[in-house]
Design an enzyme around this catalytic site. Structure first.
Site, PDB file in Angstrom:
ATOM      1  N   VAL A  67     -43.550  -6.105 -12.568  1.00  0.00           N
ATOM      2  CA  VAL A  67     -44.098  -6.890 -13.678  1.00  0.00           C
ATOM      3  C   VAL A  67     -45.038  -7.966 -13.140  1.00  0.00           C
ATOM      4  CG1 VAL A  67     -42.149  -6.444 -15.213  1.00  0.00           C
ATOM      5  CG2 VAL A  67     -42.080  -8.430 -13.687  1.00  0.00           C
TER       6      VAL A  67
ATOM      7  N   LEU B 278     -47.864 -11.511   1.334  1.00  0.00           N
ATOM      8  CA  LEU B 278     -48.692 -12.706   1.127  1.00  0.00           C
ATOM      9  C   LEU B 278     -49.629 -12.916   2.309  1.00  0.00           C
ATOM     10  CD1 LEU B 278     -46.177 -15.384  -0.294  1.00  0.00           C
ATOM     11  CD2 LEU B 278     -47.675 -13.857  -1.557  1.00  0.00           C
TER      12      LEU B 278
ATOM     13  N   CYS C 156     -54.850 -10.408  -6.797  1.00  0.00           N
ATOM     14  CA  CYS C 156     -53.947 -10.752  -5.687  1.00  0.00           C
ATOM     15  C   CYS C 156     -54.395 -11.894  -4.790  1.00  0.00           C
ATOM     16  CB  CYS C 156     -53.701  -9.521  -4.822  1.00  0.00           C
ATOM     17  SG  CYS C 156     -52.634  -8.324  -5.621  1.00  0.00           S
TER      18      CYS C 156
END
Length: 462
Positions: free
Chosen positions: A91, A222, A277
């Site tokens: 999600v 990340l 992103c």
């Protein structure tokens, strides 16, 4: 443990394509993608497979092959959770727009809702897989919610971040550089990791499947995006220096890219990076570093975002300055709105911010993008809340062709590197424009000498 039923919560840019490829490659596994958004699920189930909600080269064909056989799209979230042994959470994790961490931290409310729903419905042991990009130690929060159900169900939490580039997502799924799976070091955790390894092993070579602890896996995602974005901001910083010194950023990029320690990828100077992103993940990294008191680390990564924002502002400023310090009432044609070619995703697209700056200067924008509709373009600008929706609409129109967008324009701004832009009859476009005719190539995709020989005033990046 042999997996026969998979459920994915979230039918977006990650969940849809990833599950489609898993279903295609593992015909013996039933894969169900669920979402509460009925319109989105209806689009995934559209009779014409070209109407699915996400445009990615090759995706329609993969969906066509598996849909109805072992790939299903549904709004019945509870049934899919109940039946699945393996549940992917895919999600949205947007940047927070409120409260502590506003503008930086990831908003985990949708992740928490998923965890609570799984906890409520599950009657048998489940493996829960984080597919969304999440801050380090999110798995801990999910596990805490799931382990306090009190119904005796055992949950294993895995981190399996995606490394998809939009425009090449299907290829990235079929031929990944690596698959990363993080889990608990306990025997149960290792069994859960192996169950997911076995799914990917249907088409991915064993040496490309890496297993780590959960925290390393979460942070690797990340870090990967931060490093890639850093390269773009680095070459964009050099592009400004090139412009004032007379160097050519393309020549500089080629020269340094031939160094095997650096390599040529992500060294293309442009109007700035976009997408769902890069910015979100770096801001998340900055917030995590700050929350642990690592201020120098936070400042270092924040500079990547500052440079990217500067590059977008610099581009719009250059347009205004070159057009004699005023664009009020002037028609500027935008070629491209998506954040990159071969996708209809517009999240954080540079085009949005350049358009916002130019509308502040009262310019009239005519936009052409082969995959982005007018409603989406308006919604993107309205989301910034810089002015009323009516004001945006007065300064914005879309065209069905690039030739129409450029008709009588004072200038053209190229914001997306769609291949077709380089193939146009630029003489025909030049003849239809106001003179002098300016081209601001935010992606350096056109031949400067050729454009100038036609008569354009051509300005690239760097």
């Amino acid at each position: 443990m042999t997996i026969t039923k998979i459920c994915c919560i979230g039918a977006g840019y990650v969940g849809g394509p990833t599950m489609a490829v898993i279903a295609q490659k593992c015909p013996q596994i039933q894969v169900t993608v669920v979402d509460l958004n009925q319109e989105r699920i209806a689009a995934w189930n559209a009779a014409d497979v070209n109407e699915i909600p996400i445009y990615e080269p090759g995706l329609a064909e993969v969906v066509q092959e598996a849909r109805g056989r072992n790939l299903f799209f549904s709004t019945d979230v509870e049934k899919a959770i109940d039946e699945a042994q393996l549940i992917f959470i895919s999600v949205n994790t947007p940047t927070k727009t409120y409260g502590k961490g506003k503008g930086m931290a990831a908003d985990l409310k949708y992740i928490e809702l998923c965890a609570r729903q799984i906890a409520k419905i599950a009657k048998t042991n489940k493996i829960v897989v984080e597919k969304s990009t999440l801050p380090v130690r999110t798995a801990e929060a999910i596990k805490s919610i799931l382990d306090h159900t009190g119904n005796g169900v055992q949950f294993q939490i895995l981190s399996n971040p995606e490394f998809l580039a939009e425009g090449t997502a299907v290829n990235d799924l079929l031929f990944p550089d690596r698959i990363l799976i993080g889990g608990d070091p306990s025997p149960e955790g290792q069994k859960a990791i192996q169950a997911l390894v076995d799914v990917y092993a249907h088409w991915v070579a064993p040496e490309k499947i890496l297993t780590t602890n959960v925290w390393s896996s979460e942070l690797s995602k990340l870090t990967a995006n931060a490093f890639l974005a850093q390269r773009i901001s680095s070459i964009n910083a050099m592009s400004e220096l090139c412009e004032v010194t007379g160097a050519d950023v393309n020549e500089v990029a080629k020269a340094i890219g031939m160094d095997s320690r650096i390599g040529p990828k992500f060294l293309k100077a442009s109007v700035g990076f976009g997408g769902s992103c890069f910015q979100k993940d770096i801001l998340n990294l900055v917030y995590i570093a700050k929350s642990y008191g690592l201020h120098e680390v936070a400042d270092y990564w924040e500079q990547v975002i500052i440079m990217n924002d500067h590059q977008k502002r610099r581009f719009s400023t250059k347009i205004v300055q070159t057009l004699y310090n005023t664009v009020a009432g002037k028609k500027i044609a935008f070629l491209g709105w998506a954040f990159k070619k071969d996708t209809n995703d517009t999240r954080e697209s540079a085009a949005i911010y350049v358009a916002d700056d130019l509308i502040n200067e009262e310019a009239q924008l005519s936009v052409y993008d082969p995959k982005v509709p007018f409603q989406k373009i308006v919604a993107d600008l309205d989301y910034l809340a810089s002015r009323s929706s009516e004001h945006n609409a007065q300064h914005l129109s879309t065209a069905t062709t690039a030739y129409e967008a450029c008709q009588q324009a004072h200038a053209i701004a190229i914001l997306t590197e769609w291949d077709e832009f380089a193939t146009y009859d630029w003489q025909k476009i030049y003849d239809s424009m106001q003179k002098p005719a300016f081209v601001f190539d935010g992606r350096n995709i056109l031949d400067a000498a050729k454009m100038e020989s036609i008569g354009f005033v051509y300005l690239g990046i760097g």
